[in-house]
Design a protein around this motif. Sequence first.
Motif, mmCIF file in Angstrom:
data_model
loop_
_atom_site.group_PDB
_atom_site.id
_atom_site.type_symbol
_atom_site.label_atom_id
_atom_site.label_comp_id
_atom_site.label_asym_id
_atom_site.label_seq_id
_atom_site.Cartn_x
_atom_site.Cartn_y
_atom_site.Cartn_z
ATOM 1 N N LYS A 1 0.830 -1.200 0.000
ATOM 2 C CA LYS A 1 0.000 0.000 0.000
ATOM 3 C C LYS A 1 0.871 1.259 0.000
ATOM 4 O O LYS A 1 0.596 2.212 -0.744
ATOM 5 N N LYS A 2 1.914 1.262 0.822
ATOM 6 C CA LYS A 2 2.821 2.406 0.869
ATOM 7 C C LYS A 2 3.540 2.600 -0.465
ATOM 8 O O LYS A 2 3.728 3.738 -0.924
ATOM 9 N N GLN B 1 1.158 4.206 -2.864
ATOM 10 C CA GLN B 1 1.029 5.631 -2.571
ATOM 11 C C GLN B 1 2.244 6.399 -3.082
ATOM 12 O O GLN B 1 2.115 7.475 -3.659
ATOM 13 N N TYR C 1 2.311 9.372 -5.818
ATOM 14 C CA TYR C 1 2.896 10.691 -5.547
ATOM 15 C C TYR C 1 3.948 11.047 -6.587
ATOM 16 O O TYR C 1 4.022 12.177 -7.058
#
Length: 96
Positions: A8-9, A12, A16
Amino acid sequence: MLDKHLEKKLDQLSLYMEKMKLAEYVDLLHDTKRLLWVNLISGVARGFGIAIGFTILGAVAFLILQHLVGLNLPLIGDFIAELMNYVQESKGLRVR
């Protein structure tokens, strides 16, 4: 559980980086001709903007000074009138 959190990180982070257009920026850094062209155009635009802005600011300041001379203030009015005479003489607008 830890793998899902890490995944998930990473998602993200990739989102970004895509929003920042990091890949396009890196490509621009590697293309020297394009980088020089972009910087040249931005420099010309910045210089043109500064020239226009300074011209407008100078005109506004000149109008304010003319208004202050019209008020006939004792010390300031004489100084500004002398300054305006000097500017007009240097432009050749006023003949003594």
